[in-house]
Design an enzyme around this catalytic site. Structure first.
Site, PDB file in Angstrom:
ATOM      1  CG  ASP A  50      -0.372   0.017   2.515  1.00  9.62           C
ATOM      2  OD1 ASP A  50       0.860  -0.170   2.613  1.00  9.62           O
ATOM      3  OD2 ASP A  50      -1.104   0.209   3.513  1.00  9.62           O
ATOM      4  CB  SER A  51       4.583   1.692  -0.122  1.00  7.94           C
ATOM      5  OG  SER A  51       4.764   0.580  -0.978  1.00  7.94           O
ATOM      6  CD  GLU A 121       0.978  -1.412   8.058  1.00  5.87           C
ATOM      7  OE1 GLU A 121       0.731  -0.658   9.024  1.00  5.87           O
ATOM      8  OE2 GLU A 121       1.346  -0.996   6.949  1.00  5.87           O
ATOM      9  CD  GLU A 188       8.324  -0.321   7.363  1.00  7.36           C
ATOM     10  OE1 GLU A 188       7.361  -1.014   6.951  1.00  7.36           O
ATOM     11  OE2 GLU A 188       8.551   0.843   6.974  1.00  7.36           O
TER      12      GLU A 188
HETATM   13  O1  KIV Z   1       3.558  -1.088   1.607  1.00  7.22           O
HETATM   14  C1  KIV Z   1       4.689  -1.570   1.446  1.00  7.22           C
HETATM   15  O2  KIV Z   1       5.325  -1.386   0.402  1.00  7.22           O
HETATM   16  C2  KIV Z   1       5.245  -2.368   2.532  1.00  7.22           C
HETATM   17  C3  KIV Z   1       6.689  -2.723   2.433  1.00  7.22           C
HETATM   18  C4  KIV Z   1       7.522  -1.547   2.497  1.00  7.22           C
HETATM   19  C5  KIV Z   1       7.059  -3.765   3.412  1.00  7.22           C
HETATM   20  O3  KIV Z   1       4.569  -2.698   3.444  1.00  7.22           O
END
Ligand code: KIV
Length: 296
Positions: A50-51, A121, A188
Site C-alpha cells: 500500500d506504499s 499490519e 520493519e
Molecule cells: O507497503 C509496502 O510497500 C510495505 C513494504 C515496504 C514492506 O509494506
C-alpha cells in the site's frame, strides 16, 4: 535449493516457508505489470504494497489507499509475473474492524487478483484475525515493528524497539502473528537485536526492511532501490541506481529534439506521400503512400 533458480512454475507460500534459515528470501514491491515483469526473474516474492499510495499517487500517508486500488494494482502485478509469489497489502480500514470484515476483503483480493496471499499490519491485537483468515484458506503475511498504517499513533515514521518495553512489544507482536498462522512476517524499522531474536524465536521467515541482515529475507520499495522516488530516503534504503537522473536526461533530450524539429525523424514516420503535379489552376492531388509501413 535457491528458489531464485528457475523452477518452471510460480513459487508458493510453502516455498517461502521452506526458506526459513536457508537462502535469503528476495522481495521487492511492484505496482504495475511492466515493473513486475522486469523484477520477476530476480525475486522470490513481489509485494503489492500500500506504499503505492505515497509512491504512485503522491499521497502523504497510506491511509487513503482503497481496496479497489489494491485490487487493480494486484491484477496488474499478477499479469506481469509468472514466477514470484504475489502478495497484496490489505489497505487501512479493510481488516481492522473484525475477522469477518478481514475475510470478506481478503477473499476479494485473492479471487479478483489471483495473488497467493495478503499482508496486513499489526501484532497481538491482530492475531485473532490472522488465525481466522489462515484457518479459512487465506495465506497471510504479517507486518510488525514500524507499521506505516499506525503512523499517527506511533508519533511518525520512527524506528520501533528503542526501549526494553518497546522491544518486548515488537517480539510479542511477531510471535503472536507467527503462532496465529502467518507464513512470513515483515519486520520493519527495528533494531538488529530485536530482529535477530524474533528471527530465532519464530518458525516462519522474517523479511526485513530496516530490520538488519539477521532476518531471513529482505524487502524494499522498488522505486527507492531504483532511485525513482526521491522525495525522502529512509535510513534503511540503499539506492542501487539513480533512474530519476536518467529520466531527467532522457526527457530533456526529447524536449530539445521536439523543439528543434529533429524528432520525429524519417525512421519514425509512415512513409512519404508524393504530391502529384497538376495542370496550372487545378489543386494538387495527394498520391499513393511510398513506401507502405506497418504501425510498428
Ligand atoms: O507497503 C509496502 O510497500 C510495505 C513494504 C515496504 C514492506 O509494506
Amino acid at each position: 535449493m535457491s528458489v531464485t533458480q528457475p523452477v518452471g512454475r510460480r513459487l508458493t507460500v510453502r516455498d517461502i516457508i521452506q526458506r526459513k534459515s536457508a537462502d535469503p528470501v528476495v522481495c521487492l514491491t511492484a505496482y504495475t505489470a511492466p515493473m513486475a515483469s522486469m523484477l520477476d526473474p530476480h525475486v522470490d516474492l513481489l509485494l503489492v504494497g500500500d506504499s503505492l499510495g505515497m509512491v504512485v499517487y503522491g499521497l502523504p500517508t497510506t491511509h487513503a489507499v482503497t481496496l479497489d486500488m489494491m485490487i487493480a494494482h494486484g491484477q496488474a502485478v499478477v499479469r506481469g509475473s509468472s514466477k514470484a509469489v504475489v502478495v497484496v497489502d490489505m489497505p487501512f480500514g479493510s481488516y481492522q474492524e473484525s475477522p469477518q470484515q478481514a475475510f470478506r476483503n481478503a477473499a476479494r483480493i485473492l479471487s479478483e487478483t489471483g495473488a497467493a496471499a495478503v499482508k496486513l499490519e499489526g501484532g497481538v491485537e491482530m492475531a485473532e484475525t490472522v488465525a481466522f483468515l489462515t484457518q479459512r484458506g487465506v495465506p497471510v503475511m504479517g507486518h510488525v515493528g514500524l507499521k506505516p498504517q499506525m503512523v499517527h499513533s506511533m508519533g511518525g515514521f520512527r524506528a520501533q524497539g528503542r526501549t526494553e518495553a518497546e522491544a518486548e512489544a515488537v517480539l510479542a507482536d511477531g510471535k503472536a502473528i507467527a503462532e496465529a498462522g502467518a507464513f512470513a512476517i515483515v519486520v520493519e524499522g527495528t533494531f538488529e537485536t530485536v530482529a535477530a531474536r524474533l528471527t530465532r524465536e519464530i518458525a516462519v521467515p522474517t523479511i526485513g526492511i530496516g530490520g538488519s541482515p539477521q532476518c531471513d529475507g529482505q524487502v524494499l520499495v522498488t522505486e527507492d532501490v531504483l532511485g525513482l522516488f526521491t522525495e525522502f530516503k529512509p535510513k534503511f534504503v540503499k539506492r542501487f541506481a539513480n533512474l530519476a537522473d536518467e529520466v531527467d536526461k532522457a526527457v530533456q533530450t526529447y524536449a530539445k529534439e521536439v523543439r528543434a524539429r529533429e524528432f520525429p525523424g524519417p525512421e519514425h514516420c509512415f512513409g512519404i506521400r508524393q504530391i502529384e503535379q497538376e495542370p496550372p489552376g487545378e489543386p494538387a492531388r495527394i498520391g499513393p503512400v511510398l513506401p507502405t509501413t506497418s504501425i510498428r
